[in-house]
Design an enzyme around this catalytic site. Structure first.
Site, PDB file in Angstrom:
ATOM      1  N   CYS A 118      -4.880   2.847 -10.091  1.00  0.00           N
ATOM      2  CA  CYS A 118      -4.573   4.053  -9.404  1.00  0.00           C
ATOM      3  C   CYS A 118      -3.245   4.635  -9.398  1.00  0.00           C
ATOM      4  O   CYS A 118      -3.003   6.022  -9.549  1.00  0.00           O
ATOM      5  CB  CYS A 118      -4.589   4.098  -7.969  1.00  0.00           C
ATOM      6  SG  CYS A 118      -6.554   3.596  -7.654  1.00  0.00           S
ATOM      7  N   HIS A 260      -2.770  10.268  -3.730  1.00  0.00           N
ATOM      8  CA  HIS A 260      -3.805   9.617  -4.353  1.00  0.00           C
ATOM      9  C   HIS A 260      -4.932   9.785  -3.431  1.00  0.00           C
ATOM     10  O   HIS A 260      -4.609   9.568  -2.213  1.00  0.00           O
ATOM     11  CB  HIS A 260      -3.455   8.225  -4.664  1.00  0.00           C
ATOM     12  CG  HIS A 260      -4.493   7.400  -5.033  1.00  0.00           C
ATOM     13  ND1 HIS A 260      -5.539   7.828  -6.196  1.00  0.00           N
ATOM     14  CD2 HIS A 260      -4.993   5.989  -4.749  1.00  0.00           C
ATOM     15  CE1 HIS A 260      -6.304   6.888  -6.126  1.00  0.00           C
ATOM     16  NE2 HIS A 260      -5.987   5.908  -5.312  1.00  0.00           N
ATOM     17  N   ASN A 290     -12.849   8.460  -5.264  1.00  0.00           N
ATOM     18  CA  ASN A 290     -11.506   7.915  -5.623  1.00  0.00           C
ATOM     19  C   ASN A 290     -11.710   7.768  -7.059  1.00  0.00           C
ATOM     20  O   ASN A 290     -12.505   6.993  -7.789  1.00  0.00           O
ATOM     21  CB  ASN A 290     -11.193   6.462  -5.150  1.00  0.00           C
ATOM     22  CG  ASN A 290      -9.921   5.890  -5.699  1.00  0.00           C
ATOM     23  OD1 ASN A 290      -9.156   6.327  -6.641  1.00  0.00           O
ATOM     24  ND2 ASN A 290      -9.711   4.693  -5.069  1.00  0.00           N
TER      25      ASN A 290
HETATM   26  O1  UT7 Z   1      -7.311   3.172  -4.829  1.00  0.00           O
HETATM   27  C1  UT7 Z   1      -7.218   1.956  -4.437  1.00  0.00           C
HETATM   28  C2  UT7 Z   1      -6.886   1.598  -3.195  1.00  0.00           C
HETATM   29  N1  UT7 Z   1      -8.065   1.393  -2.369  1.00  0.00           N
HETATM   30  C3  UT7 Z   1      -7.767   1.469  -1.083  1.00  0.00           C
HETATM   31  O2  UT7 Z   1      -6.848   1.947  -0.693  1.00  0.00           O
HETATM   32  C4  UT7 Z   1      -9.048   1.323  -0.362  1.00  0.00           C
HETATM   33  C5  UT7 Z   1      -8.768   0.758   1.154  1.00  0.00           C
HETATM   34  N2  UT7 Z   1      -9.798   0.470   1.969  1.00  0.00           N
HETATM   35  C6  UT7 Z   1     -10.544   1.295   2.523  1.00  0.00           C
HETATM   36  O3  UT7 Z   1     -10.615   2.517   2.083  1.00  0.00           O
HETATM   37  C7  UT7 Z   1     -11.351   0.876   3.588  1.00  0.00           C
HETATM   38  O4  UT7 Z   1     -10.950  -0.413   4.050  1.00  0.00           O
HETATM   39  C8  UT7 Z   1     -12.856   0.876   3.365  1.00  0.00           C
HETATM   40  C9  UT7 Z   1     -13.394   2.383   3.200  1.00  0.00           C
HETATM   41  C10 UT7 Z   1     -13.323   0.220   1.913  1.00  0.00           C
HETATM   42  C11 UT7 Z   1     -13.847   0.215   4.367  1.00  0.00           C
HETATM   43  O5  UT7 Z   1     -13.674   0.747   5.674  1.00  0.00           O
HETATM   44  P1  UT7 Z   1     -13.177  -0.195   6.749  1.00  0.00           P
HETATM   45  O6  UT7 Z   1     -13.142   0.881   7.908  1.00  0.00           O
HETATM   46  O7  UT7 Z   1     -12.076  -0.936   6.617  1.00  0.00           O
HETATM   47  O8  UT7 Z   1     -14.521  -0.922   6.839  1.00  0.00           O
HETATM   48  P2  UT7 Z   1     -14.834  -2.683   7.112  1.00  0.00           P
HETATM   49  O9  UT7 Z   1     -14.616  -2.856   5.793  1.00  0.00           O
HETATM   50  O10 UT7 Z   1     -13.994  -3.262   8.148  1.00  0.00           O
HETATM   51  O11 UT7 Z   1     -16.296  -2.725   7.386  1.00  0.00           O
HETATM   52  C12 UT7 Z   1     -16.785  -2.395   8.609  1.00  0.00           C
HETATM   53  C13 UT7 Z   1     -18.339  -2.374   8.376  1.00  0.00           C
HETATM   54  C14 UT7 Z   1     -18.725  -4.034   8.254  1.00  0.00           C
HETATM   55  O12 UT7 Z   1     -19.830  -4.490   8.858  1.00  0.00           O
HETATM   56  P3  UT7 Z   1     -19.663  -5.360   9.976  1.00  0.00           P
HETATM   57  O13 UT7 Z   1     -19.257  -6.501   9.540  1.00  0.00           O
HETATM   58  O14 UT7 Z   1     -18.703  -4.684  11.022  1.00  0.00           O
HETATM   59  O15 UT7 Z   1     -20.932  -5.556  10.575  1.00  0.00           O
HETATM   60  C15 UT7 Z   1     -19.247  -3.602   6.594  1.00  0.00           C
HETATM   61  O16 UT7 Z   1     -20.148  -4.437   6.265  1.00  0.00           O
HETATM   62  O17 UT7 Z   1     -18.902  -1.541   7.916  1.00  0.00           O
HETATM   63  C16 UT7 Z   1     -19.883  -2.315   6.866  1.00  0.00           C
HETATM   64  N3  UT7 Z   1     -19.654  -1.506   5.610  1.00  0.00           N
HETATM   65  C17 UT7 Z   1     -20.526  -0.496   5.434  1.00  0.00           C
HETATM   66  N4  UT7 Z   1     -21.860   0.001   6.273  1.00  0.00           N
HETATM   67  C18 UT7 Z   1     -22.264   1.255   5.650  1.00  0.00           C
HETATM   68  C19 UT7 Z   1     -19.106  -1.476   4.569  1.00  0.00           C
HETATM   69  N5  UT7 Z   1     -19.304  -0.734   3.635  1.00  0.00           N
HETATM   70  C20 UT7 Z   1     -20.454  -0.049   4.056  1.00  0.00           C
HETATM   71  C21 UT7 Z   1     -21.182   0.930   3.655  1.00  0.00           C
HETATM   72  N6  UT7 Z   1     -22.199   1.545   4.295  1.00  0.00           N
HETATM   73  N7  UT7 Z   1     -20.967   1.734   2.581  1.00  0.00           N
END
Ligand code: UT7
Length: 333
Positions: A118, A260, A290
């Site tokens: 990125c 970004h 992204n």
């Molecule tokens: O460009 C490269 C750099 N990349 C980044 O900077 C990405 C950085 N990270 C993020 O943007 C976020 O961490 C994400 C958007 C990827 C995830 O968001 P989050 O608020 O950190 O969610 P999480 O990973 O803590 O997941 C929360 C819950 C989980 O369920 P449980 O374990 O709480 O039951 C996941 O399984 O959300 C669930 N989950 C989803 N639910 C519905 C994860 N993805 C999805 C989805 N739809 N697409």
């Protein structure tokens, strides 16, 4: 303060290319256990673009590069260097930039790729800045282009909802104008201790490309979302602050922050840390997701087209990506 250099590296042209195919959050609801509401509130993304079967990083880079040349009113033969920043090259080698060079007819250029994921575009910009400021070259085309849809696992809801395809390009020119203009500074960093945060594990390695790695889904993006999020906010805020301090510029003097586009919440957290008003932040994540190395140059080209960048304005670019890599640049238009 920026040490004085012989020349300045000014932006002479910009361009972007986005594939026609739109994939909405609603579309993803049909194939994944996800919802428009979850994706929108957690990321800010509503839809993303997907490359057609006959499109690739090189074809999209070519389209964006062609527009940047045309907006700079420059002939392809006048380009001294083509830098393509991509993590989704058409082939392992030759570089994507060589395919782009051929299509553009930039026959007098050195063409090569930058792999900083990125952060690629900011790294590429920083390299171009050095060649122009020393007077070595006159015109350098820096392009970010990604076919991310080809390296996401479409069954992994935690990553596939985030990424999109597209390309953005900036044509930089050497100028000896006295007033400050163009790239005022760039700062780039890497921390190889964090390679595990975001990785496509497949590659050449010690075994070469093998069927087992393909069967094990190793050619797709794996990401520790939470950990990346936290690191991204901290590093992006710090490197933007460093850029402002380096140029002795106050936040109020910045007309536009061009961050970004990884997650709306990352950008909002950075803005809050820096006390930077949200209305001066240019966002495209809602429509493109992204697009990795393409996200900042697409933002620049779109902001330019919408009249959000005017001569004399100062913009700050900030990025964090896999590697870990991160960086910032300050541009006076
Ligand atoms: O460009 C490269 C750099 N990349 C980044 O900077 C990405 C950085 N990270 C993020 O943007 C976020 O961490 C994400 C958007 C990827 C995830 O968001 P989050 O608020 O950190 O969610 P999480 O990973 O803590 O997941 C929360 C819950 C989980 O369920 P449980 O374990 O709480 O039951 C996941 O399984 O959300 C669930 N989950 C989803 N639910 C519905 C994860 N993805 C999805 C989805 N739809 N697409």
């Amino acid at each position: 303060m920026n040490p004085s250099s012989l020349f300045k590296a000014a932006v002479a042209g910009t361009g972007s290319y986005l594939p026609d195919k739109v994939l909405t959050n609603k579309d993803l609801e049909n194939t994944l256990d996800t919802s428009d509401e979850w994706i929108t509130t957690r990321t800010g993304i509503k839809e993303r673009r997907i490359a057609a079967d006959n499109e690739s990083a090189s074809t999209m880079a070519f389209e964006a590069g062609k527009k940047a040349l045309s907006s700079a009113r420059l002939e392809p033969e006048q380009v001294d260097m083509v830098i393509v920043c991509t993590s989704t090259p058409d082939v392992l080698f030759p570089s994507t930039a060589c395919f782009v060079q051929k299509e553009l007819g930039a026959v007098n250029s050195a063409a090569y790729d930058i792999s900083a994921v990125c952060s690629g575009f900011v790294f590429g910009l920083s390299i171009a800045e050095q060649y122009l400021k020393t007077g070595r070259y006159d015109h350098i085309l820096v392009i970010g282009s990604e076919a991310n849809s080809r390296i996401v696992d479409w069954s992994d809801r935690s990553t596939c909802i985030l990424f999109g395809d597209g390309a953005g390009a900036v044509l930089l020119k050497k100028t000896d104008q006295e007033e400050p203009v163009g790239i005022l500074s760039s700062h780039i960093y890497s921390d190889g201790a964090l390679t595990d945060l975001i990785v496509v594990p497949g590659g050449i390695g010690t075994t070469g490309v093998n069927k087992q790695d393909i069967d094990d889904n190793k050619y797709f993006i794996k990401m520790s979302g939470n950990a990346t999020f936290k690191v991204a906010v901290k590093r992006m805020a710090n490197v933007i602050q460093e850029a402002l301090d380096f140029n002795e510029i106050k936040m109020e003097e910045v007309s536009l922050l061009l961050p970004h586009q990884a997650n709306q919440r990352i950008v909002s957290a950075v803005a809050e840390k820096l006390n930077f008003p949200e209305e001066k932040i240019y966002m495209t994540i809602q429509k493109y997701g992204n697009t990795s190395a393409a996200s900042i140059p697409i933002g620049i080209a779109d902001a330019m087209e919408e009249g959000k960048i005017k001569p004399g304005d100062v913009s700050v670019l900030g990025v964090v990506g896999a590697g870990l890599t991160w960086g910032s640049a300050v541009i006076k238009w």
